[in-house]
Write an enzyme that holds these catalytic residues in place. Structure first.
Site, short mmCIF file in Angstrom:
data_model
loop_
_atom_site.label_atom_id
_atom_site.label_comp_id
_atom_site.label_asym_id
_atom_site.label_seq_id
_atom_site.Cartn_x
_atom_site.Cartn_y
_atom_site.Cartn_z
CB SER A 4 -0.93 -0.07 1.20
OG SER A 4 -1.85 0.95 1.17
CB ALA A 29 -7.30 11.91 9.43
C1 G16 Z 1 -3.18 0.68 6.59
C2 G16 Z 1 -4.56 0.45 7.18
C3 G16 Z 1 -5.16 1.77 7.58
C4 G16 Z 1 -4.21 2.52 8.52
C5 G16 Z 1 -2.83 2.64 7.88
C6 G16 Z 1 -1.76 3.25 8.77
O1 G16 Z 1 -3.30 1.50 5.47
O2 G16 Z 1 -5.37 -0.21 6.23
O3 G16 Z 1 -6.41 1.56 8.16
O4 G16 Z 1 -4.70 3.79 8.79
O5 G16 Z 1 -2.36 1.34 7.52
O6 G16 Z 1 -1.43 2.37 9.75
P1 G16 Z 1 -0.20 2.58 10.73
O7 G16 Z 1 -0.32 3.99 11.23
O8 G16 Z 1 -0.46 1.55 11.77
O9 G16 Z 1 1.08 2.38 9.97
P2 G16 Z 1 -2.61 1.17 4.07
O10 G16 Z 1 -3.14 2.22 3.14
O11 G16 Z 1 -1.13 1.25 4.26
O12 G16 Z 1 -3.10 -0.22 3.78
#
Ligand code: G16
Length: 504
Positions: A64, A371
């Site tokens: 991601s 956010a």
């Molecule tokens: C993933 C999760 C999100 C989360 C983000 C950040 O996003 O699917 O719900 O807000 O990680 O997570 P952290 O602050 O724990 O690193 P993505 O877009 O990377 O799949």
């Protein structure tokens, strides 16, 4: 289960000794070169989950928003939602099992989760555009086939598309066709209908500039834009031909730097937006006539959508309950506005769409957004049936409002060592290390309208620091002071913070 064959194949995807991983905010994530064994094992696990649920399960290979060098994997449960928490534990056990214990761990999972090994299994696979993704997806397939599972490899997909495919297959096509064309048709049709109903005459033709983060969003949106050509003209930027994935562009960059991505020229009042690497986040922005940059992040999107939905509900005279779910990152003013002005109940959960999604399911209509731009709107089955019924029965204005709600239902794809820091109260309070929360409380008192918290990231090896205050300068300074407190009290985790740093 042919245990000997599993042992033989597992040795071809050997786990680096001593490597311990955890199924985090969104599955496993780390440098791509360490993930081969995890992928093979998640192929095995997906088969067991499919047998247990008697349903199709999804496996998405992506990291991601993380840098290009990382990769990751997340499993998608039968209704297109994130993997159930009890299975996250199984995933962690399996990923960390030493080679000689693989058979035992697999048998344990089957026993604990009452998996019927005679049951058939079907898995769908998608991957992002990272150069490591294709090979890693092949390791997932190796895991699936060694356990006798059937699969369909969709190849390049966005994460929301994979969620959609899983849901379609488990509802016998009632939700839509489980093909990329089916996805484009369903969403574009609802969008075109909705815009026809919502616009006043004269403003039918809209345009949008899209920063695709140099990722999969570019390929898919390029195909999809042909489907809504009448209602929207889309210009793509950062399509992956020159820049690096998520580098100086994408939703995470725009949100955290509060400025436009590189590679996109913005004129005043042009509508712009950014995806992240797997296109499951979106943030909008524009420049006003004076050239000032305005960001419409997940908090603002949630507020706009909630007010739109509330208006439509008032119009049709239905008392369906609407709730909004946010995380600790939600700006305090957005929460106050929703609660005090819009009179909508707001709930706070831990970071991670899986937590928000779960809470949002408690309402007739649950709006949830982080956010950072992850989010959607969930309609309960009863609410959906009621709205679709009213769209047929009501007359004139009321009918139009009900039809718009029905299109919104179709438009939203409804398908979620830093560990020294432990948190509680939806991650708004640090429990360990001792003294950290007290230090944060003291720092917050120094600034007006301020709030701050820290939490270990679930996707990267960093501690995240959040701060808000009455001015940008105060928020930056508070963030820096909190970062320093973390650095001192958590025994110097990460790099020493520089002024205005967010992740340490
Ligand atoms: C993933 C999760 C999100 C989360 C983000 C950040 O996003 O699917 O719900 O807000 O990680 O997570 P952290 O602050 O724990 O690193 P993505 O877009 O990377 O799949």
């Amino acid at each position: 289960m042919d245990l000997d064959s599993i042992t033989k194949h597992s040795a071809l995807h050997a786990k680096p000794s001593g490597l311990i991983l955890q199924y985090g905010t969104a599955g496993f994530r780390m440098k791509a070169e360490h993930l081969d064994h995890v992928m093979f094992r998640m192929g095995l696990l997906a088969v067991l989950r499919s047998k247990q649920t008697k349903s199709t399960i999804g496996v998405m290979v992506t990291a991601s928003h993380n840098p290009e060098e990382d990769n990751g994997v997340k499993l998608v449960d039968p209704l297109g939602e994130m993997l159930a928490p009890s299975w996250e534990e199984h995933a962690t056990c399996l990923a960390n099992a030493e080679e000689q214990n693989m058979q035992k761990v697999l048998m344990n999972i089957c026993e604990k989760a009452a998996v019927d090994l005679q049951q058939a299994a079907f898995i769908v696979i998608g991957r992002d555009t990272r150069s490591s993704s294709e090979k890693l997806a092949q390791s997932v397939i190796d895991g699936i086939t060694v356990l006798g599972g059937q699969f369909h490899d969709y190849g390049l997909l966005t994460t929301p598309q994979l969620h959609y495919m899983v849901y379609c297959r488990n509802t016998n096509g009632q939700y839509g066709k489980a093909t990329v064309e089916g996805y484009y048709q369903k969403l574009s049709q609802a969008f075109v209908e909705l815009t026809k109903q919502a616009f006043c005459s004269g403003d039918e033709s809209q345009s949008l500039k899209v920063d695709c983060a140099n990722g999969i969003g570019a390929l898919q949106l390029r195909e999809m834009r042909g489907y809504f050509s009448q209602g929207l003209s889309v210009q793509l930027f950062n399509v992956g031909t020159e820049g690096k994935l998520n580098h100086l562009c994408g939703a995470d960059f725009v949100k955290s730097h509060q400025k436009p991505p590189q590679g996109m020229e913005m004129k005043s009042n042009e509508r712009c937006c950014s995806f992240d690497g797997d296109a499951d986040r979106i943030v909008y922005y524009y420049r006003d006539a004076d050239g000032h940059f305005h960001l419409i992040d997940g908090d603002k999107i949630a507020t706009l959508i909630s007010s739109f939905l509330k208006e439509l509900l008032l119009e049709i005279g239905e008392n369906l309950n609407l709730g909004v779910v946010q995380t600790a990152y939600a700006n305090g003013s957005s929460t106050r506005y929703l609660e005090e002005v819009m009179k909508v109940p707001v709930y706070c959960t831990k970071t991670g769409v899986k937590h928000l999604h779960h809470k949002a399911q408690e309402f007739d209509i649950g709006v949830y957004f982080e956010a950072n731009g992850h989010g959607t709107v969930l309609f309960s089955k009863a609410a959906e049936m009621k709205i679709k019924q009213l769209a047929k029965e009501l007359e004139d204005k009321k009918r139009k409002a009900a039809k718009m709600l029905a299109n919104i239902i179709d438009l939203f794809n409804q398908v979620a060592d830093r560990q020294v820091i432990c948190t509680t109260d939806a991650e708004r309070q640090a429990v360990t290390p001792p003294g950290l929360q007290e230090a944060i409380n003291d720092l917050v008192k120094k600034y007006k309208l301020s709030r701050a918290f820290v939490r270990p990231s679930g996707t990267e090896d960093v501690v995240r620091v959040y701060a808000e205050a009455d001015s940008q300068e105060s928020a930056d300074s508070l963030a820096h002071e909190v970062s320093c407190a973390v650095y001192q009290l958590a025994g110097g985790v990460g790099e020493k913070p520089q002024p205005v740093s967010e992740d340490i």
